[in-house]
Write a protein that holds these residues in place. Sequence first.
Motif, PDB file in Angstrom:
ATOM      1  N   ASP A   1     -48.410  39.690  78.693  1.00 34.19           N
ATOM      2  CA  ASP A   1     -48.430  40.246  80.048  1.00 34.19           C
ATOM      3  C   ASP A   1     -48.407  41.771  80.013  1.00 34.19           C
ATOM      4  OD1 ASP A   1     -48.730  37.996  81.635  1.00 34.19           O
ATOM      5  OD2 ASP A   1     -46.575  37.679  81.895  1.00 34.19           O
TER       6      ASP A   1
ATOM      7  N   GLU B   1     -51.340  44.121  81.521  1.00 28.39           N
ATOM      8  CA  GLU B   1     -51.037  45.078  82.591  1.00 28.39           C
ATOM      9  C   GLU B   1     -51.844  46.361  82.427  1.00 28.39           C
ATOM     10  OE1 GLU B   1     -49.841  46.047  86.104  1.00 28.39           O
ATOM     11  OE2 GLU B   1     -49.320  44.122  85.210  1.00 28.39           O
TER      12      GLU B   1
ATOM     13  N   ARG C   1     -55.299  46.287  84.194  1.00 28.74           N
ATOM     14  CA  ARG C   1     -55.405  46.149  85.643  1.00 28.74           C
ATOM     15  C   ARG C   1     -55.663  47.503  86.295  1.00 28.74           C
ATOM     16  NH1 ARG C   1     -54.445  41.246  84.996  1.00 28.74           N
ATOM     17  NH2 ARG C   1     -52.595  40.054  84.810  1.00 28.74           N
ATOM     18  N   PRO C   2     -56.371  47.580  87.373  1.00 21.51           N
ATOM     19  CA  PRO C   2     -57.033  46.492  88.081  1.00 21.51           C
ATOM     20  C   PRO C   2     -58.301  46.057  87.347  1.00 21.51           C
ATOM     21  CG  PRO C   2     -57.466  48.541  89.223  1.00 21.51           C
ATOM     22  CD  PRO C   2     -56.536  48.861  88.081  1.00 21.51           C
ATOM     23  N   LEU C   3     -58.578  44.778  87.416  1.00 23.96           N
ATOM     24  CA  LEU C   3     -59.678  44.199  86.657  1.00 23.96           C
ATOM     25  C   LEU C   3     -61.044  44.698  87.123  1.00 23.96           C
ATOM     26  CD1 LEU C   3     -58.434  40.528  86.288  1.00 23.96           C
ATOM     27  CD2 LEU C   3     -58.388  42.347  84.589  1.00 23.96           C
ATOM     28  N   ASP C   4     -61.155  45.101  88.368  1.00 25.32           N
ATOM     29  CA  ASP C   4     -62.461  45.534  88.860  1.00 25.32           C
ATOM     30  C   ASP C   4     -62.954  46.812  88.172  1.00 25.32           C
ATOM     31  OD1 ASP C   4     -60.698  47.296  90.085  1.00 25.32           O
ATOM     32  OD2 ASP C   4     -61.477  46.976  92.110  1.00 25.32           O
TER      33      ASP C   4
ATOM     34  N   LYS D   1     -55.827  36.296  86.020  1.00 26.72           N
ATOM     35  CA  LYS D   1     -55.883  36.958  87.329  1.00 26.72           C
ATOM     36  C   LYS D   1     -54.513  37.476  87.748  1.00 26.72           C
ATOM     37  CE  LYS D   1     -59.733  34.082  88.781  1.00 26.72           C
ATOM     38  NZ  LYS D   1     -60.155  32.990  89.648  1.00 26.72           N
ATOM     39  N   THR D   2     -53.457  36.788  87.339  1.00 28.04           N
ATOM     40  CA  THR D   2     -52.086  37.218  87.608  1.00 28.04           C
ATOM     41  C   THR D   2     -51.375  37.299  86.267  1.00 28.04           C
ATOM     42  OG1 THR D   2     -51.191  34.975  87.794  1.00 28.04           O
ATOM     43  CG2 THR D   2     -52.068  35.959  89.808  1.00 28.04           C
ATOM     44  N   SER D   3     -50.103  37.627  86.276  1.00 27.84           N
ATOM     45  CA  SER D   3     -49.372  37.631  85.007  1.00 27.84           C
ATOM     46  C   SER D   3     -49.212  36.187  84.538  1.00 27.84           C
ATOM     47  CB  SER D   3     -48.004  38.289  85.167  1.00 27.84           C
ATOM     48  OG  SER D   3     -47.116  37.441  85.857  1.00 27.84           O
TER      49      SER D   3
END
Length: 152
Positions: free
Chosen positions: A14, A18, A21-24, A94-96
């Motif tokens: 995780d 981190e 992020r952000p993945l975009d 998409k999330t932790s």
Amino acid sequence: MKATIRNRARGRLDKKFEALRPLDRFAMPPKGWIRAIRDAIGMTGAQLGKRVGNSPQGIVGLERSEAAGTIQLNTLRRAAEAMECVLVYAIVPKTSLADMVNRRAREIAQRALQRVSHSMALEDQQVDRDMELRIQTYIETALRDRDLWEAQ
């Protein structure tokens, strides 16, 4: 793998995720990374083809397959190296991972406890009002990590 070791491993991953992020930020350009980088450094398709050992038409096909998501990793790696780049490959949740596991455990616990609550109500028995405590207890005592991903 023991739960404590798994939790530490999950935490380490995780922490690495981190940083992504952000993945975009890593969204592929419309024509793909190969074409975007090749254009940005001023390399022609023929020049890339020569470096990869492919024809200019082959490079067009390679760029199309990347944009379509059908390119093979080893082909993408060769193209990256030919442009003096490095291919970075990752599967990023998409999330932790901790959130993913906790959410799934809660879903399973709620489903199981709702069945019990429904049965008790039908039998006119008292239903425990502290659902959150019941959920946590169920997760801690009845669920194992590997149980979380069985088809339900």
